[in-house]
Design a protein around this motif. Structure first.
Motif, PDB file in Angstrom:
ATOM      1  N   LEU A 110       0.172   9.043  -7.800  1.00  0.00           N
ATOM      2  CA  LEU A 110      -0.469  10.213  -7.195  1.00  0.00           C
ATOM      3  C   LEU A 110       0.452  10.893  -6.183  1.00  0.00           C
ATOM      4  O   LEU A 110       0.629  12.118  -6.197  1.00  0.00           O
ATOM      5  CB  LEU A 110      -1.783   9.794  -6.525  1.00  0.00           C
ATOM      6  N   LEU A 111       1.060  10.099  -5.332  1.00  0.00           N
ATOM      7  CA  LEU A 111       1.914  10.673  -4.288  1.00  0.00           C
ATOM      8  C   LEU A 111       3.091  11.423  -4.905  1.00  0.00           C
ATOM      9  O   LEU A 111       3.406  12.545  -4.495  1.00  0.00           O
ATOM     10  CB  LEU A 111       2.418   9.561  -3.359  1.00  0.00           C
ATOM     11  N   LEU A 112       3.726  10.824  -5.902  1.00  0.00           N
ATOM     12  CA  LEU A 112       4.891  11.487  -6.484  1.00  0.00           C
ATOM     13  C   LEU A 112       4.507  12.703  -7.321  1.00  0.00           C
ATOM     14  O   LEU A 112       5.333  13.600  -7.516  1.00  0.00           O
ATOM     15  CB  LEU A 112       5.705  10.499  -7.306  1.00  0.00           C
ATOM     16  N   VAL A 133       5.937  -0.650   7.593  1.00  0.00           N
ATOM     17  CA  VAL A 133       6.200  -1.114   6.226  1.00  0.00           C
ATOM     18  C   VAL A 133       4.857  -1.430   5.613  1.00  0.00           C
ATOM     19  O   VAL A 133       4.116  -2.253   6.158  1.00  0.00           O
ATOM     20  CB  VAL A 133       7.084  -2.376   6.211  1.00  0.00           C
ATOM     21  N   LEU A 134       4.515  -0.778   4.508  1.00  0.00           N
ATOM     22  CA  LEU A 134       3.197  -1.021   3.954  1.00  0.00           C
ATOM     23  C   LEU A 134       3.214  -0.931   2.433  1.00  0.00           C
ATOM     24  O   LEU A 134       4.028  -0.218   1.853  1.00  0.00           O
ATOM     25  CB  LEU A 134       2.186  -0.041   4.558  1.00  0.00           C
ATOM     26  N   PRO A 135       2.311  -1.673   1.811  1.00  0.00           N
ATOM     27  CA  PRO A 135       2.267  -1.677   0.353  1.00  0.00           C
ATOM     28  C   PRO A 135       1.612  -0.419  -0.195  1.00  0.00           C
ATOM     29  O   PRO A 135       0.755   0.187   0.453  1.00  0.00           O
ATOM     30  CB  PRO A 135       1.406  -2.907   0.035  1.00  0.00           C
ATOM     31  N   VAL A 136       2.050  -0.029  -1.370  1.00  0.00           N
ATOM     32  CA  VAL A 136       1.509   1.131  -2.080  1.00  0.00           C
ATOM     33  C   VAL A 136       1.134   0.637  -3.471  1.00  0.00           C
ATOM     34  O   VAL A 136       1.923  -0.062  -4.107  1.00  0.00           O
ATOM     35  CB  VAL A 136       2.589   2.237  -2.182  1.00  0.00           C
ATOM     36  N   THR A 137      -0.043   0.963  -3.938  1.00  0.00           N
ATOM     37  CA  THR A 137      -0.412   0.560  -5.300  1.00  0.00           C
ATOM     38  C   THR A 137       0.285   1.479  -6.303  1.00  0.00           C
ATOM     39  O   THR A 137       0.737   2.571  -5.950  1.00  0.00           O
ATOM     40  CB  THR A 137      -1.932   0.650  -5.521  1.00  0.00           C
ATOM     41  N   SER A 138       0.313   1.055  -7.566  1.00  0.00           N
ATOM     42  CA  SER A 138       0.978   1.906  -8.553  1.00  0.00           C
ATOM     43  C   SER A 138       0.210   3.202  -8.746  1.00  0.00           C
ATOM     44  O   SER A 138       0.793   4.253  -9.010  1.00  0.00           O
ATOM     45  CB  SER A 138       1.161   1.158  -9.870  1.00  0.00           C
ATOM     46  N   ALA A 139      -1.113   3.151  -8.562  1.00  0.00           N
ATOM     47  CA  ALA A 139      -1.910   4.382  -8.670  1.00  0.00           C
ATOM     48  C   ALA A 139      -1.575   5.327  -7.521  1.00  0.00           C
ATOM     49  O   ALA A 139      -1.435   6.542  -7.726  1.00  0.00           O
ATOM     50  CB  ALA A 139      -3.395   4.041  -8.668  1.00  0.00           C
ATOM     51  N   ASP A 185      17.630  -5.500   2.533  1.00  0.00           N
ATOM     52  CA  ASP A 185      18.507  -4.350   2.371  1.00  0.00           C
ATOM     53  C   ASP A 185      17.770  -3.319   1.527  1.00  0.00           C
ATOM     54  O   ASP A 185      17.069  -3.670   0.577  1.00  0.00           O
ATOM     55  CB  ASP A 185      19.801  -4.758   1.652  1.00  0.00           C
ATOM     56  N   VAL A 186      17.968  -2.065   1.881  1.00  0.00           N
ATOM     57  CA  VAL A 186      17.319  -0.968   1.172  1.00  0.00           C
ATOM     58  C   VAL A 186      18.399  -0.091   0.554  1.00  0.00           C
ATOM     59  O   VAL A 186      19.357   0.280   1.237  1.00  0.00           O
ATOM     60  CB  VAL A 186      16.431  -0.158   2.150  1.00  0.00           C
ATOM     61  N   GLY A 187      18.238   0.212  -0.718  1.00  0.00           N
ATOM     62  CA  GLY A 187      19.237   1.010  -1.417  1.00  0.00           C
ATOM     63  C   GLY A 187      18.734   2.412  -1.728  1.00  0.00           C
ATOM     64  O   GLY A 187      17.554   2.620  -2.007  1.00  0.00           O
ATOM     65  N   TYR A 188      19.662   3.350  -1.693  1.00  0.00           N
ATOM     66  CA  TYR A 188      19.313   4.743  -1.985  1.00  0.00           C
ATOM     67  C   TYR A 188      19.029   4.943  -3.467  1.00  0.00           C
ATOM     68  O   TYR A 188      19.753   4.443  -4.318  1.00  0.00           O
ATOM     69  CB  TYR A 188      20.469   5.646  -1.560  1.00  0.00           C
ATOM     70  N   VAL A 189      17.973   5.686  -3.778  1.00  0.00           N
ATOM     71  CA  VAL A 189      17.702   6.072  -5.161  1.00  0.00           C
ATOM     72  C   VAL A 189      17.839   7.580  -5.316  1.00  0.00           C
ATOM     73  O   VAL A 189      18.683   8.067  -6.048  1.00  0.00           O
ATOM     74  CB  VAL A 189      16.312   5.599  -5.619  1.00  0.00           C
ATOM     75  N   ARG A 190      17.013   8.325  -4.598  1.00  0.00           N
ATOM     76  CA  ARG A 190      17.159   9.789  -4.670  1.00  0.00           C
ATOM     77  C   ARG A 190      16.423  10.461  -3.516  1.00  0.00           C
ATOM     78  O   ARG A 190      15.561   9.861  -2.885  1.00  0.00           O
ATOM     79  CB  ARG A 190      16.630  10.329  -6.007  1.00  0.00           C
ATOM     80  N   THR A 191      16.773  11.694  -3.299  1.00  0.00           N
ATOM     81  CA  THR A 191      16.110  12.522  -2.296  1.00  0.00           C
ATOM     82  C   THR A 191      15.131  13.435  -3.020  1.00  0.00           C
ATOM     83  O   THR A 191      15.459  13.978  -4.075  1.00  0.00           O
ATOM     84  CB  THR A 191      17.148  13.361  -1.531  1.00  0.00           C
ATOM     85  N   LEU A 192      13.939  13.596  -2.480  1.00  0.00           N
ATOM     86  CA  LEU A 192      12.953  14.442  -3.140  1.00  0.00           C
ATOM     87  C   LEU A 192      13.395  15.909  -3.095  1.00  0.00           C
ATOM     88  O   LEU A 192      13.914  16.377  -2.085  1.00  0.00           O
ATOM     89  CB  LEU A 192      11.588  14.317  -2.464  1.00  0.00           C
ATOM     90  N   ALA A 193      13.171  16.611  -4.188  1.00  0.00           N
ATOM     91  CA  ALA A 193      13.468  18.038  -4.220  1.00  0.00           C
ATOM     92  C   ALA A 193      12.624  18.758  -3.176  1.00  0.00           C
ATOM     93  O   ALA A 193      13.104  19.626  -2.457  1.00  0.00           O
ATOM     94  CB  ALA A 193      13.190  18.595  -5.618  1.00  0.00           C
ATOM     95  N   HIS A 194      11.358  18.357  -3.095  1.00  0.00           N
ATOM     96  CA  HIS A 194      10.465  18.910  -2.080  1.00  0.00           C
ATOM     97  C   HIS A 194       9.771  17.758  -1.389  1.00  0.00           C
ATOM     98  O   HIS A 194       9.026  17.019  -2.036  1.00  0.00           O
ATOM     99  CB  HIS A 194       9.424  19.836  -2.709  1.00  0.00           C
ATOM    100  N   PRO A 195       9.996  17.584  -0.082  1.00  0.00           N
ATOM    101  CA  PRO A 195       9.329  16.497   0.630  1.00  0.00           C
ATOM    102  C   PRO A 195       7.818  16.616   0.510  1.00  0.00           C
ATOM    103  O   PRO A 195       7.282  17.720   0.366  1.00  0.00           O
ATOM    104  CB  PRO A 195       9.770  16.707   2.082  1.00  0.00           C
ATOM    105  N   ILE A 196       7.159  15.474   0.536  1.00  0.00           N
ATOM    106  CA  ILE A 196       5.697  15.443   0.477  1.00  0.00           C
ATOM    107  C   ILE A 196       5.195  15.216   1.897  1.00  0.00           C
ATOM    108  O   ILE A 196       5.388  14.142   2.462  1.00  0.00           O
ATOM    109  CB  ILE A 196       5.238  14.317  -0.455  1.00  0.00           C
ATOM    110  N   SER A 197       4.599  16.262   2.466  1.00  0.00           N
ATOM    111  CA  SER A 197       4.229  16.195   3.878  1.00  0.00           C
ATOM    112  C   SER A 197       2.995  15.325   4.084  1.00  0.00           C
ATOM    113  O   SER A 197       2.169  15.153   3.181  1.00  0.00           O
ATOM    114  CB  SER A 197       3.959  17.600   4.412  1.00  0.00           C
ATOM    115  N   LEU A 198       2.868  14.813   5.283  1.00  0.00           N
ATOM    116  CA  LEU A 198       1.692  14.036   5.640  1.00  0.00           C
ATOM    117  C   LEU A 198       0.425  14.870   5.464  1.00  0.00           C
ATOM    118  O   LEU A 198      -0.603  14.367   5.010  1.00  0.00           O
ATOM    119  CB  LEU A 198       1.813  13.542   7.088  1.00  0.00           C
ATOM    120  N   ALA A 199       0.515  16.162   5.805  1.00  0.00           N
ATOM    121  CA  ALA A 199      -0.639  17.044   5.644  1.00  0.00           C
ATOM    122  C   ALA A 199      -1.077  17.099   4.185  1.00  0.00           C
ATOM    123  O   ALA A 199      -2.263  17.022   3.864  1.00  0.00           O
ATOM    124  CB  ALA A 199      -0.296  18.442   6.161  1.00  0.00           C
TER     125      ALA A 199
END
Length: 159
Positions: free
Chosen positions: A151-153, A141-147, A103-117
Motif C-alpha cells: 500500500l505504501l509503495l 525501527v518498526l515492522p511493516v507487513t507486506s500489505a 548494516d543497511v544497504g542502499y537500494v533506491r531513492t523514491l522518484a516521489h517521496p511519500i509524505s507522512l501526510a
DNA sequence: GCCAACGTTGGC
DNA sequence: GCCAACGTTGGC
C-alpha cells in the motif's frame, strides 16, 4: 520457520544521515539506536535481504524517501563502548553488550517521496495500530507487513 | 522553538 | 513495585 522476506521501516534525521548519504556510501552500520524495542527488532527480527522503508524524520516534509535492505545480521553497536561517543553506554561491556545494530544497504531513492501526510490519509487501510502513525509512537525501527508495504509503495506513483 | 507523548531512571 | 522527574523523539 518462515524464510520469507520481512519488511521494516527505519527512521533517520536527514541532517544526520539521509537516503542520499546512504546512496553515497552504499552500506551503513545503523548506529545509535537506544530503544529496547527497536533494538529487539534489529537483533531478533531482521535477516539479510529484508527490505526497509527509509524514513526521514524531523524535517520539513517527513516521509519515506527511499528503499534500503538489511545487509548484515545483528552485531553489537561499537559506539556503546566508546567513551568519546555520544552513544556511549557505561553499563555495556564487550562481554555483555546492550545495543545491537545491522548494516543497511542502499537500494533506491523514491522518484516521489511519500509524505507522512499522504500516509495518514490511508490510516484506515494501514491499521490504526501501525506504529508509524499511532499517536505518540516514537519507535525508530518498526515492522511493516507486506500489505502495508504494498500500500505504501503504491503511493509513490500517485503523488 | 514548542510541547505532547512516551521511555527510562532512581528514590523510596 | 510505584511513580515523579527527567530526557528524548519528532510533528508542527
Amino acid at each position: 520457520m518462515s524464510t520469507r522476506k520481512r519488511y521494516w521501516l527505519m527512521k533517520s534525521e536527514p541532517e544526520d544521515f539521509s537516503i542520499d548519504d546512504l546512496a553515497r556510501v552504499g552500506t551503513e552500520p545503523w548506529t545509535g539506536v537506544r530503544n529496547y524495542q527497536a533494538r529487539n527488532f534489529m537483533r531478533d527480527g531482521m535477516r539479510v535481504g529484508d527490505e526497509v522503508l527509509f524514513y526521514h524524520s524531523n524535517t520539513d516534509v517527513p516521509g519515506i524517501y527511499g528503499i534500503a535492505e538489511v545487509a548484515s545480521t545483528a552485531y553489537p553497536d561499537p559506539s556503546q563502548f566508546k567513551k568519546s561517543s555520544k552513544y556511549f553506554d557505561e553499563k555495556a561491556t564487550e562481554e555483555t553488550p546492550r545495543w545491537f545494530l545491522v548494516d543497511v544497504g542502499y537500494v533506491r531513492t523514491l522518484a516521489h517521496p511519500i509524505s507522512l501526510a499522504q500516509i495518514r490519509e490511508h490510516s484506515t487501510d494501514l491499521g490504526e495500530e501501525f506504529a508509524l502513525i499511532r499517536k505518540g509512537a516514537r519507535l525508530s525501527v518498526l515492522p511493516v507487513t507486506s500489505a502495508q508495504w504494498k500500500l505504501l509503495l503504491s503511493l509513490e506513483k500517485k503523488r
